[in-house]
Motif scaffolding. Structure first.
Motif, mmCIF file in Angstrom:
data_model
loop_
_atom_site.group_PDB
_atom_site.id
_atom_site.type_symbol
_atom_site.label_atom_id
_atom_site.label_comp_id
_atom_site.label_asym_id
_atom_site.label_seq_id
_atom_site.Cartn_x
_atom_site.Cartn_y
_atom_site.Cartn_z
ATOM 1 N N GLU A 107 4.392 15.630 -39.442
ATOM 2 C CA GLU A 107 3.916 16.955 -39.973
ATOM 3 C C GLU A 107 3.432 17.935 -38.799
ATOM 4 O OE1 GLU A 107 1.523 17.058 -43.233
ATOM 5 O OE2 GLU A 107 3.080 16.448 -44.627
ATOM 6 N N THR A 119 -1.302 23.010 -40.091
ATOM 7 C CA THR A 119 -1.366 21.851 -40.596
ATOM 8 C C THR A 119 -2.760 21.337 -39.866
ATOM 9 O OG1 THR A 119 0.747 21.691 -41.320
ATOM 10 C CG2 THR A 119 -0.654 19.532 -41.264
ATOM 11 N N GLU A 122 -5.937 23.348 -40.766
ATOM 12 C CA GLU A 122 -6.781 23.201 -41.672
ATOM 13 C C GLU A 122 -7.661 21.971 -42.033
ATOM 14 O OE1 GLU A 122 -6.857 25.440 -44.334
ATOM 15 O OE2 GLU A 122 -6.036 26.959 -43.131
ATOM 16 N N LYS A 123 -6.721 21.021 -41.341
ATOM 17 C CA LYS A 123 -7.406 19.660 -41.524
ATOM 18 C C LYS A 123 -8.513 19.502 -40.463
ATOM 19 C CE LYS A 123 -6.837 15.163 -42.820
ATOM 20 N NZ LYS A 123 -6.936 15.058 -44.359
#
Length: 531
Positions: A107, A119, A122-123
């Motif tokens: 990803e 991604t 956000e993490k």
């Protein structure tokens, strides 16, 4: 009698394949551990030290076992064959585990992909992260999601394209933190990777001492510095071939930081197997070892061995290659042995810290292709091997080594001040100087160790030599990695310079292994024969 260069080159194919493997290992494994598994420099250093931990025990063990081996192929050859075959197969298997981990982080694996950057953001937006220089930051405080997803690995300035500092300073640490969280949640791939890595490392450790001991097995003492120069030249040729291959595969490119290494590792394995085939087809270990013993007795370097009659009345191979037993080391020789081994520990502390971390350092601090810089160092070493062997035969091994240590400390000391805006030629020049220095040290240090032993203990003393070097290589990746985590990556070269300078101090206490009386007598005899 002069050194048989052709024979030495053929023996050197064993060292060629060893160095080809280690060049690929040192360059790629740290990148896999940090980029794909998300390990810190400290834990990456721990993994990188595994081979050296194993070597502490396995190199002396298999060196001693090979001393007492009884085979029609010789004492060393069977170890070289079995170890190489297992290592080559396991190396290819390791690439498939690497590919599995790449799939685990798919990803975020696409470079310059906005969706992947979103991604990651956000993490990791609320986590405290570190830049390569050691500065702490929080993504959400420094960038909005839109700003972060707009960062690209390359930026254009005029007609030139270069690595974006924001990418290496912020995107790479955030992506590595993401990869570590994935690894921690599903550690099976990492466990499998380490297990297979152990198989590779154990197989390499089983034949390193036997392979290196083969040179003194077939070379009389006065000619071993010159012979060791050839052996190291062969090793450097293997290293340069792999570095050139790295340029072909662009392993140092920022855009390839998450590449699959399957094809690359397969080619490395093929190179190792090709070198093994050449070695097997050309090297006649029993015959050459027996001839060396005969020459040593003839020129007064060793006492005449006892002849053991086999059932068929022929001299056994073991009798031919075992000279009369030499007594243990004298107190002064023991003192010299301790200090030469301590010196080896110190200069490896400095040198291995650079070789095991430079691919990461160059990518994050210098923004340069580490393959080209290391090729320059290897090329400089290759040019130097024969001259420094000849110089040592004139001025002595100890003086030559001390000159090499001074050059090494100087190269690392200057490199400590270079950054991404420094002239590329200056860093290349320092690595060229380091290559010359390392050639000067390596060509002469191993002969100094085995000079103090009898021919029947060459494998054991080869193991001691590697125990000293590996002891340093156990500690230095972890210690330097810890300092890099705490103080920033720029601590690497000052660290290396300090330990190189300390080695110069300990070399002052070495009194033996330079020019033993019997070796000098033998060299005079050889020169008389030539005249």
């Amino acid at each position: 009698m002069k050194l048989n260069y052709k024979r030495t080159i053929l023996v050197g194919f064993a060292f060629f394949l060893i160095c080809a493997f280690w060049q690929a290992y040192d360059n790629t494994i740290p990148l896999i551990l940090t980029n794909k598994f998300g390990m810190s420099q400290t834990w990456s250093g721990v993994i990188m030290a595994l081979d050296n931990v194993l070597a502490l025990f396995l190199l002396p063990l298999f060196g001693a076992i090979s001393d007492r081996s009884h085979s029609k192929k010789g004492r060393r050859t069977p170890f070289i064959v079995v170890g190489t075959l297992i290592a080559a197969v396991a190396l290819v298997g390791l690439s498939f585990v690497d590919l599995a981990q790449l799939n685990n982080i798919k990803e975020v694996s696409a470079i310059d992909d906005p969706a992947a950057l979103v991604t990651i953001y956000e993490k990791e937006k609320d986590e405290t992260l570190l830049t390569p220089d050691g500065a702490r930051f929080t993504l959400s405080e420094r960038f909005t999601q839109e700003e972060f997803s707009a960062i690209r690995s390359q930026i254009q300035e005029g007609e030139k394209t270069h690595t974006n500092p924001d990418y290496t300073n912020y995107v790479v640490p955030a992506r590595q933190a993401y990869a570590w969280q994935v690894t921690a949640e599903s550690p099976a791939t990492l466990v499998f990777f380490i297990v297979l890595l152990l198989v590779v490392l154990v197989s390499m450790a089983t034949f390193r001492s036997p392979a290196v001991a083969l040179m003194p097995d077939v070379t009389v003492k006065p000619l071993r510095s010159k012979a060791n120069a050839i052996i190291n030249l062969m090793g450097s040729a293997g290293g340069i071939l792999v570095l050139a291959l790295g340029m072909v595969f662009a392993t140092a490119s920022v855009r390839n930081s998450l590449m699959s290494y399957t094809a690359y590792f397969a080619v490395i394995a093929a190179i190792m197997l090709t070198a093994l085939v050449i070695f097997l087809l050309t090297v006649r270990e029993p015959e050459w070892a027996a001839q060396m013993v005969q020459d040593s007795v003839r020129y007064g370097l060793e006492d005449k061995p006892e002849t053991v009659e086999a059932d068929d009345g022929m001299e056994t191979y073991e009798a031919q290659v075992q000279p009369a037993v030499k007594g243990g080391l004298s107190p002064e020789e023991k003192k010299s042995m301790i200090f030469i081994l301590l010196s080896i520990v110190l200069w490896f502390f400095g040198y291995n810290a650079v070789t095991s971390k430079y691919s990461v350092y160059a990518s994050n601090i210098l923004h340069k292709d580490y393959n080209l810089t290391l090729i320059i160092a290897q090329a400089a070493a290759i040019i130097s091997y024969l001259p420094v062997g000849m110089i040592a035969s004139k001025v002595g091994r100890k003086k030559t080594i001390c000159a090499g240590v001074i050059m090494l400390a100087t190269a690392f000391g200057v490199a400590a001040f270079l950054r991404d805006n420094s002239p590329a030629m200056l860093m290349n020049a320092m690595f060229a100087l380091a290559g010359i220095a390392w050639a000067t040290i390596n060509v002469n240090s191993f002969p100094m160790v085995v000079e103090m032993c009898s021919e029947q203990d060459v494998g054991r003393y080869t193991g001691l030599y590697y125990t000293a070097s590996m002891a340093a290589q156990v500690a230095t990746p972890m210690f330097s990695g810890l300092l890099m985590d705490k103080l920033g990556m720029t601590v690497l070269f000052p660290y290396a310079a300090v330990f190189s300078a300390l080695a110069l101090v300990t070399m002052r206490f070495v009194r033996h292994g330079d020019s033993r009386p019997e070796a000098k007598k033998g060299l005079d005899a050889l020169e008389d024969m030539d005249n």
